[in-house]
Design a protein around this motif. Sequence first.
Motif, PDB file in Angstrom:
ATOM      1  N   THR A 130       0.940  -1.303  -0.067  1.00  0.00           N
ATOM      2  CA  THR A 130       0.010  -0.051  -0.059  1.00  0.00           C
ATOM      3  C   THR A 130       0.810   1.285   0.085  1.00  0.00           C
ATOM      4  N   ALA A 131       1.049   1.929  -1.260  1.00  0.00           N
ATOM      5  CA  ALA A 131       1.752   3.076  -1.260  1.00  0.00           C
ATOM      6  C   ALA A 131       0.547   4.401  -1.786  1.00  0.00           C
ATOM      7  N   ILE A 132       0.729   5.316  -0.776  1.00  0.00           N
ATOM      8  CA  ILE A 132      -0.574   6.346  -1.095  1.00  0.00           C
ATOM      9  C   ILE A 132       0.005   7.747  -1.324  1.00  0.00           C
ATOM     10  N   ALA A 133      -0.345   8.376  -2.544  1.00  0.00           N
ATOM     11  CA  ALA A 133       0.031   9.590  -2.814  1.00  0.00           C
ATOM     12  C   ALA A 133      -0.803  10.620  -1.933  1.00  0.00           C
ATOM     13  N   ILE A 134      -0.386  11.477  -1.201  1.00  0.00           N
ATOM     14  CA  ILE A 134      -1.108  12.284  -0.267  1.00  0.00           C
ATOM     15  C   ILE A 134      -1.980  13.248  -1.363  1.00  0.00           C
ATOM     16  N   SER A 135      -1.338  13.510  -2.385  1.00  0.00           N
ATOM     17  CA  SER A 135      -2.144  14.527  -3.416  1.00  0.00           C
ATOM     18  C   SER A 135      -3.309  13.919  -4.064  1.00  0.00           C
ATOM     19  N   ASN A 136      -3.489  12.481  -3.790  1.00  0.00           N
ATOM     20  CA  ASN A 136      -4.759  11.934  -4.063  1.00  0.00           C
ATOM     21  C   ASN A 136      -5.786  12.467  -3.417  1.00  0.00           C
ATOM     22  N   GLY A 137      -5.878  13.015  -2.216  1.00  0.00           N
ATOM     23  CA  GLY A 137      -6.732  13.618  -1.390  1.00  0.00           C
ATOM     24  C   GLY A 137      -7.210  15.134  -1.996  1.00  0.00           C
ATOM     25  N   LEU A 138      -6.678  15.394  -3.030  1.00  0.00           N
ATOM     26  CA  LEU A 138      -6.992  16.815  -3.638  1.00  0.00           C
ATOM     27  C   LEU A 138      -7.643  16.965  -4.908  1.00  0.00           C
ATOM     28  N   TYR A 139      -8.496  17.948  -5.140  1.00  0.00           N
ATOM     29  CA  TYR A 139      -9.168  17.970  -6.363  1.00  0.00           C
ATOM     30  C   TYR A 139      -8.105  18.461  -7.520  1.00  0.00           C
ATOM     31  N   GLU A 140      -7.942  17.806  -8.589  1.00  0.00           N
ATOM     32  CA  GLU A 140      -6.830  17.966  -9.350  1.00  0.00           C
ATOM     33  C   GLU A 140      -6.937  19.260 -10.130  1.00  0.00           C
ATOM     34  N   LYS A 141      -8.124  19.472 -10.358  1.00  0.00           N
ATOM     35  CA  LYS A 141      -8.529  20.870 -11.057  1.00  0.00           C
ATOM     36  C   LYS A 141      -7.898  22.004 -10.441  1.00  0.00           C
ATOM     37  N   THR A 142      -7.935  21.964  -9.153  1.00  0.00           N
ATOM     38  CA  THR A 142      -7.634  23.341  -8.346  1.00  0.00           C
ATOM     39  C   THR A 142      -6.014  23.276  -8.243  1.00  0.00           C
ATOM     40  N   LEU A 143      -5.284  22.313  -8.641  1.00  0.00           N
ATOM     41  CA  LEU A 143      -3.859  22.389  -8.515  1.00  0.00           C
ATOM     42  C   LEU A 143      -3.259  23.506  -9.647  1.00  0.00           C
ATOM     43  N   ILE A 144      -2.153  23.958  -9.058  1.00  0.00           N
ATOM     44  CA  ILE A 144      -1.456  24.828  -9.955  1.00  0.00           C
ATOM     45  C   ILE A 144      -0.492  24.029 -11.185  1.00  0.00           C
ATOM     46  N   GLY A 145      -0.916  24.367 -12.421  1.00  0.00           N
ATOM     47  CA  GLY A 145      -0.361  23.616 -13.509  1.00  0.00           C
ATOM     48  C   GLY A 145       1.038  24.247 -13.844  1.00  0.00           C
ATOM     49  N   SER A 146       1.674  23.549 -14.747  1.00  0.00           N
ATOM     50  CA  SER A 146       2.947  23.926 -15.424  1.00  0.00           C
ATOM     51  C   SER A 146       3.464  23.277 -16.537  1.00  0.00           C
ATOM     52  N   GLU A 147       3.438  23.873 -17.733  1.00  0.00           N
ATOM     53  CA  GLU A 147       4.065  23.246 -18.803  1.00  0.00           C
ATOM     54  C   GLU A 147       5.171  22.808 -18.962  1.00  0.00           C
ATOM     55  N   TYR A 148       6.243  23.240 -17.993  1.00  0.00           N
ATOM     56  CA  TYR A 148       7.376  22.775 -17.897  1.00  0.00           C
ATOM     57  C   TYR A 148       7.949  21.544 -16.960  1.00  0.00           C
ATOM     58  N   PHE A 149       6.821  21.151 -16.318  1.00  0.00           N
ATOM     59  CA  PHE A 149       7.016  20.046 -15.419  1.00  0.00           C
ATOM     60  C   PHE A 149       6.436  18.582 -15.618  1.00  0.00           C
ATOM     61  N   ALA A 150       7.056  17.624 -15.378  1.00  0.00           N
ATOM     62  CA  ALA A 150       6.468  16.271 -15.858  1.00  0.00           C
ATOM     63  C   ALA A 150       5.129  15.919 -15.787  1.00  0.00           C
ATOM     64  N   SER A 151       4.768  16.298 -14.391  1.00  0.00           N
ATOM     65  CA  SER A 151       3.460  16.057 -13.986  1.00  0.00           C
ATOM     66  C   SER A 151       2.433  17.014 -14.494  1.00  0.00           C
ATOM     67  N   ASN A 152       2.837  17.939 -14.799  1.00  0.00           N
ATOM     68  CA  ASN A 152       1.964  19.129 -15.225  1.00  0.00           C
ATOM     69  C   ASN A 152       1.337  19.859 -14.158  1.00  0.00           C
ATOM     70  N   TYR A 153       1.734  19.649 -12.973  1.00  0.00           N
ATOM     71  CA  TYR A 153       1.312  20.234 -11.713  1.00  0.00           C
ATOM     72  C   TYR A 153       2.288  20.446 -10.843  1.00  0.00           C
ATOM     73  N   ASP A 154       2.427  21.560 -10.040  1.00  0.00           N
ATOM     74  CA  ASP A 154       3.277  21.986  -9.141  1.00  0.00           C
ATOM     75  C   ASP A 154       3.182  21.222  -7.915  1.00  0.00           C
ATOM     76  N   PRO A 155       4.217  20.442  -7.379  1.00  0.00           N
ATOM     77  CA  PRO A 155       4.044  19.394  -6.476  1.00  0.00           C
ATOM     78  C   PRO A 155       4.122  19.751  -4.949  1.00  0.00           C
ATOM     79  N   HIS A 156       4.449  21.233  -4.731  1.00  0.00           N
ATOM     80  CA  HIS A 156       4.731  21.819  -3.500  1.00  0.00           C
ATOM     81  C   HIS A 156       3.305  22.104  -2.640  1.00  0.00           C
TER      82      HIS A 156
END
Length: 302
Positions: A102-128
């Motif tokens: 069981t490996a859980i990403a805490i970011s899964n608890g957030l609504y993806e559409k509210t995340l800050i995006g970035s065209e320059y980063f692999a995930s397309n979202y700011d991870p901080h």
Amino acid sequence: MKNIILLLLVLSIVSCTDKNEENDMLEVVTTTTMITDLVENIGGDLIQVNGLMGSGIDPHLYKASQGDFRKLDNADVIFYNGLHLEGKLVEIFEKMNEQNKTAIAISNGLYEKTLIGSEYFASNYDPHIWFDLEYWNQITNYVTERLSELDPENKAAFEANRDAYLEKLKALKTELSIKVEELPKEKRILVTAHDAFNYFGRTFDFEVVGLQGLSTATEAGVKDVQRITQFIIENDIKAVFIESSVPRRTVEALQAAVKDQNHEVNIGGELYSDALGSAGTEEGTYIGMYKHNVNTIVNALK
């Protein structure tokens, strides 16, 4: 790929020998210091928490050691940030999920559409994401739910700890908002080593500029230094900031470049971005880290 092969070798050796079957306490492994602090607040003395990363460690560049693989094998659950923050560990976590770990990403608890995006980063979202206080509330609830699923006998205790922690986060937001109000909006410009503070900027109405990109794996070039040098001069910025988990040389080079243009900019202090301070200090907690950062920023810029 080498990390995954090593993981499989270690698991095949350790799983037969070193598992503590007598200990009924939930074994939890966490990646960053922020997640470690959060899980410890929720779990208290009802769980055993092992953090992989310590103070001053850059999660963007972190590589797992053989000791880390042993901790991962013994874990009942692993909490990590996700959004490619732990770039060199992502394949390992994905592989462990395939093996019913069981490996859980805490970011899964957030609504993806509210995340800050970035065209320059692999995930397309700011991870901080920990710099958004509302996100940290949501993540606190999410981690509590997941721990309760794994250890239902202690659900009530986890929820009580969660409620107490959420009250502390509420008080923190009030305190920080009052402090930020000391700084006029036109002075709320934060220049740091890398783009770790965009969620902070969104929360407290700061313009944020980083020398490096969202990941410290991206080096700042001469053009980046030149561009931000002009930005500092044009906006008459009094101070720039180093980060505890990022080498200070890039910000010092920026300071020197500004001086070469007959302008002065101070190093306003050290901020905690991708890791908390030393264990046992106020800055070694999420709440203490956030207080330190806001006080340092406001006092240097006002």
